[in-house]
Design an enzyme around this catalytic site. Structure first.
Site, PDB file in Angstrom:
ATOM      1  N   HIS A 202       1.088   5.231   1.040  1.00 32.29           N
ATOM      2  CA  HIS A 202       0.480   6.280   1.856  1.00 32.29           C
ATOM      3  C   HIS A 202       0.561   7.589   1.068  1.00 32.29           C
ATOM      4  O   HIS A 202       1.665   8.071   0.794  1.00 32.29           O
ATOM      5  CB  HIS A 202       1.265   6.502   3.151  1.00 32.29           C
ATOM      6  CG  HIS A 202       1.273   5.351   4.103  1.00 32.29           C
ATOM      7  ND1 HIS A 202       0.542   5.347   5.268  1.00 32.29           N
ATOM      8  CD2 HIS A 202       1.952   4.175   4.093  1.00 32.29           C
ATOM      9  CE1 HIS A 202       0.770   4.218   5.934  1.00 32.29           C
ATOM     10  NE2 HIS A 202       1.625   3.496   5.240  1.00 32.29           N
TER      11      HIS A 202
ATOM     12  N   HIS B 295       0.850  -1.190   0.000  1.00 32.19           N
ATOM     13  CA  HIS B 295       0.000   0.000   0.000  1.00 32.19           C
ATOM     14  C   HIS B 295       0.880   1.231   0.000  1.00 32.19           C
ATOM     15  O   HIS B 295       1.933   1.269   0.642  1.00 32.19           O
ATOM     16  CB  HIS B 295      -0.925   0.031   1.224  1.00 32.19           C
ATOM     17  CG  HIS B 295      -0.208  -0.116   2.524  1.00 32.19           C
ATOM     18  ND1 HIS B 295       0.229  -1.335   2.990  1.00 32.19           N
ATOM     19  CD2 HIS B 295       0.183   0.795   3.450  1.00 32.19           C
ATOM     20  CE1 HIS B 295       0.838  -1.173   4.154  1.00 32.19           C
ATOM     21  NE2 HIS B 295       0.837   0.121   4.451  1.00 32.19           N
TER      22      HIS B 295
HETATM   23  P1  5GP Z   1       1.945   0.524   7.418  1.00 33.47           P
HETATM   24  O1  5GP Z   1       2.347   0.860   8.833  1.00 33.47           O
HETATM   25  O2  5GP Z   1       1.826  -0.969   7.200  1.00 33.47           O
HETATM   26  O3  5GP Z   1       2.774   1.202   6.351  1.00 33.47           O
HETATM   27  O4  5GP Z   1       0.507   1.169   7.207  1.00 33.47           O
HETATM   28  C1  5GP Z   1      -0.652   0.596   7.673  1.00 33.47           C
HETATM   29  C2  5GP Z   1      -1.635   1.726   7.859  1.00 33.47           C
HETATM   30  O5  5GP Z   1      -2.933   1.164   7.906  1.00 33.47           O
HETATM   31  C3  5GP Z   1      -1.431   2.542   9.126  1.00 33.47           C
HETATM   32  O6  5GP Z   1      -1.199   3.900   8.797  1.00 33.47           O
HETATM   33  C4  5GP Z   1      -2.752   2.349   9.884  1.00 33.47           C
HETATM   34  O7  5GP Z   1      -3.178   3.528  10.551  1.00 33.47           O
HETATM   35  C5  5GP Z   1      -3.705   1.922   8.797  1.00 33.47           C
HETATM   36  N1  5GP Z   1      -4.775   1.056   9.231  1.00 33.47           N
HETATM   37  C6  5GP Z   1      -4.668  -0.054  10.012  1.00 33.47           C
HETATM   38  N2  5GP Z   1      -5.859  -0.634  10.202  1.00 33.47           N
HETATM   39  C7  5GP Z   1      -6.761   0.137   9.520  1.00 33.47           C
HETATM   40  C8  5GP Z   1      -8.174   0.047   9.338  1.00 33.47           C
HETATM   41  O8  5GP Z   1      -8.843  -0.851   9.832  1.00 33.47           O
HETATM   42  N3  5GP Z   1      -8.741   1.005   8.574  1.00 33.47           N
HETATM   43  C9  5GP Z   1      -8.030   2.020   8.001  1.00 33.47           C
HETATM   44  N4  5GP Z   1      -8.714   2.899   7.266  1.00 33.47           N
HETATM   45  N5  5GP Z   1      -6.695   2.121   8.149  1.00 33.47           N
HETATM   46  C10 5GP Z   1      -6.077   1.202   8.903  1.00 33.47           C
END
Ligand code: 5GP
Length: 116
Positions: A103, A101
């Site tokens: 951001h 994903h």
């Molecule tokens: P990572 O840390 O893996 O790069 O990003 C994961 C992101 O997913 C985090 O910024 C976190 O806030 C977001 N996230 C985790 N669970 C959920 C969810 O259930 N719904 C939404 N909309 N975002 C989520």
């Protein structure tokens, strides 16, 4: 490569399947975008390939470069102005969901804040 079948569905697969709610701002056959539940900028949107095949951006680039290009184009469109596009890659870089994903971070960002 990136076979998540033994790990069970990620939270993002469950959002794609509408098993849990999200504030979805874009959807196509291959991608979904929704607002991050814990925003770290005035605009914080996640752009996510629907396929769970790729765990990180390097795997996506190697396995489906056209899909990565589509993700980048959608991110630019959704940002509606200047933006950062961040791909955390690996737990030590802050990745918590192992389903690739990007951001989109936008609005009020300043120089020198990249890793804050
Ligand atoms: P990572 O840390 O893996 O790069 O990003 C994961 C992101 O997913 C985090 O910024 C976190 O806030 C977001 N996230 C985790 N669970 C959920 C969810 O259930 N719904 C939404 N909309 N975002 C989520």
């Amino acid at each position: 490569m990136g076979d998540m079948s033994t790990d069970g569905p990620t939270i993002f697969e469950r959002i794609v399947a509408r098993e849990i709610p999200a504030d979805i701002v874009f959807e196509s056959d291959s991608l979904i975008a929704f607002r991050d539940i814990a925003p770290q900028a005035p605009v914080h949107i996640l752009v996510v390939p629907k396929t769970a095949q790729y765990r990180n951006v390097a795997e996506l680039a190697a396995g489906d470069p056209a899909l990565l290009a589509e993700l980048v184009a959608v991110a630019a469109r959704l940002a509606d102005g200047d933006y950062r596009l961040v791909f955390n890659s690996g737990a030590d870089a802050g990745q918590t969901v192992f389903h690739v994903h990007g951001h989109i971070l936008a609005g009020g960002l300043e120089e020198g804040t990249l890793a804050k």
